[in-house]
Design a protein around this motif. Structure first.
Motif, mmCIF file in Angstrom:
data_model
loop_
_atom_site.group_PDB
_atom_site.id
_atom_site.type_symbol
_atom_site.label_atom_id
_atom_site.label_comp_id
_atom_site.label_asym_id
_atom_site.label_seq_id
_atom_site.Cartn_x
_atom_site.Cartn_y
_atom_site.Cartn_z
ATOM 1 N N UNK A 147 5.669 2.528 2.974
ATOM 2 C CA UNK A 147 6.403 1.764 3.981
ATOM 3 C C UNK A 147 5.666 0.464 4.307
ATOM 4 N N UNK A 148 4.347 0.510 4.301
ATOM 5 C CA UNK A 148 3.538 -0.685 4.537
ATOM 6 C C UNK A 148 3.716 -1.704 3.415
ATOM 7 N N UNK A 149 3.855 -1.221 2.167
ATOM 8 C CA UNK A 149 4.056 -2.153 1.058
ATOM 9 C C UNK A 149 5.401 -2.862 1.189
ATOM 10 N N UNK A 150 6.389 -2.183 1.766
ATOM 11 C CA UNK A 150 7.677 -2.834 2.040
ATOM 12 C C UNK A 150 7.481 -3.912 3.107
ATOM 13 N N UNK A 151 6.794 -3.564 4.185
ATOM 14 C CA UNK A 151 6.579 -4.511 5.285
ATOM 15 C C UNK A 151 5.845 -5.761 4.824
ATOM 16 N N UNK A 152 4.963 -5.608 3.850
ATOM 17 C CA UNK A 152 4.190 -6.747 3.360
ATOM 18 C C UNK A 152 4.834 -7.438 2.155
ATOM 19 N N UNK A 153 6.010 -7.000 1.756
ATOM 20 C CA UNK A 153 6.745 -7.695 0.705
ATOM 21 C C UNK A 153 6.355 -7.360 -0.714
ATOM 22 N N UNK A 154 5.650 -6.252 -0.924
ATOM 23 C CA UNK A 154 5.265 -5.864 -2.278
ATOM 24 C C UNK A 154 6.162 -4.791 -2.875
ATOM 25 N N UNK A 155 7.063 -4.245 -2.075
ATOM 26 C CA UNK A 155 7.994 -3.224 -2.526
ATOM 27 C C UNK A 155 9.321 -3.471 -1.839
ATOM 28 N N UNK A 156 10.376 -3.486 -2.610
ATOM 29 C CA UNK A 156 11.717 -3.681 -2.071
ATOM 30 C C UNK A 156 12.149 -2.438 -1.290
ATOM 31 N N UNK A 157 12.824 -2.641 -0.175
ATOM 32 C CA UNK A 157 13.265 -1.519 0.666
ATOM 33 C C UNK A 157 14.186 -0.564 -0.088
ATOM 34 N N UNK A 158 15.038 -1.095 -0.969
ATOM 35 C CA UNK A 158 15.925 -0.221 -1.745
ATOM 36 C C UNK A 158 15.135 0.649 -2.716
ATOM 37 N N UNK A 159 14.109 0.080 -3.328
ATOM 38 C CA UNK A 159 13.264 0.858 -4.232
ATOM 39 C C UNK A 159 12.545 1.959 -3.457
ATOM 40 N N UNK A 160 12.040 1.625 -2.289
ATOM 41 C CA UNK A 160 11.373 2.632 -1.446
ATOM 42 C C UNK A 160 12.348 3.744 -1.080
ATOM 43 N N UNK A 161 13.580 3.377 -0.763
ATOM 44 C CA UNK A 161 14.580 4.371 -0.365
ATOM 45 C C UNK A 161 14.953 5.306 -1.510
ATOM 46 N N UNK A 162 14.664 4.919 -2.733
ATOM 47 C CA UNK A 162 14.964 5.774 -3.887
ATOM 48 C C UNK A 162 14.008 6.951 -4.012
ATOM 49 N N UNK A 163 12.878 6.904 -3.313
ATOM 50 C CA UNK A 163 11.952 8.036 -3.319
ATOM 51 C C UNK A 163 12.240 8.873 -2.073
ATOM 52 N N UNK A 164 12.955 9.968 -2.292
ATOM 53 C CA UNK A 164 13.338 10.836 -1.185
ATOM 54 C C UNK A 164 12.159 11.714 -0.784
ATOM 55 N N UNK A 165 12.186 12.208 0.436
ATOM 56 C CA UNK A 165 11.150 13.150 0.851
ATOM 57 C C UNK A 165 11.730 14.116 1.869
#
Length: 182
Positions: A147-165
């Protein structure tokens, strides 16, 4: 029937809840009519997953490089054991035989396999869903980092959302089955 590729430790870890979650996941996969592909070991969490899956009548495929057959004590009671030449072939074979990916607690091998499958999804090499079984918050620090990598612009939010938990096998399977359209 969908086949789930599960990445997890060949050790049991210190918390009995990890081993219990592996066993519960195996029973849940089998009861839902799914098949399993995993690393092929008979020890640790890997063995518990395979044993519980087979005890519930499920189909289990293990994939193991020749050099690890003795080291990881290959499971000889599987539906099928695929022997490959190296780790690259192992990961490719596991991915080719699966419809979705799940990671349970494990070490660097588990993380490496998960991140490679996720990277392949990101690059469009497959569209299979991925999920983390976050037993006892094992993956909470990793999820915070992502989530921090999304906040800092290194990971797209949609890509992060693809990893379910999820924190239970049933909940995670519900989410993955929904992504599979089941």
């Amino acid at each position: 029937m969908s086949t789930f590729c599960v990445y997890l430790g060949s050790r049991t870890g210190h918390d009995p809840a990890f081993l219990e979650a592996a066993g519960t996941l195996g029973g849940e996969l089998a009861s839902r009519g799914h098949a399993l592909v995993y690393g092929g070991a008979r020890v640790g969490m890997m063995g518990a997953l395979a044993d519980s899956m087979m005890a519930a009548g499920g189909e289990v495929t293990g994939v193991m490089p020749d050099h690890l057959v003795e080291r990881e004590q290959a499971h000889t009671g599987l539906t099928r054991l695929i022997r490959v030449s190296n780790m690259h072939e192992r990961k490719a074979s596991m991915a080719a035989h699966s419809d979705a990916f799940i990671a349970l607690p494990g070490g660097i091998g588990t993380l490496e396999e998960l991140f490679e499958a996720w990277t392949w999804q990101y690059l469009g090499l497959h569209d299979k869903p991925l999920g983390l079984l976050d037993t006892r918050g094992f993956y909470a620090p990793l999820l915070t980092f992502l989530d921090n990598t999304v906040q800092h612009g290194f990971l797209d939010a949609d890509t992060r959302a693809n990893l379910l938990d999820a924190d239970s096998p049933a909940s995670l399977l519900d989410a993955l089955e929904q992504r599979l359209g089941q």
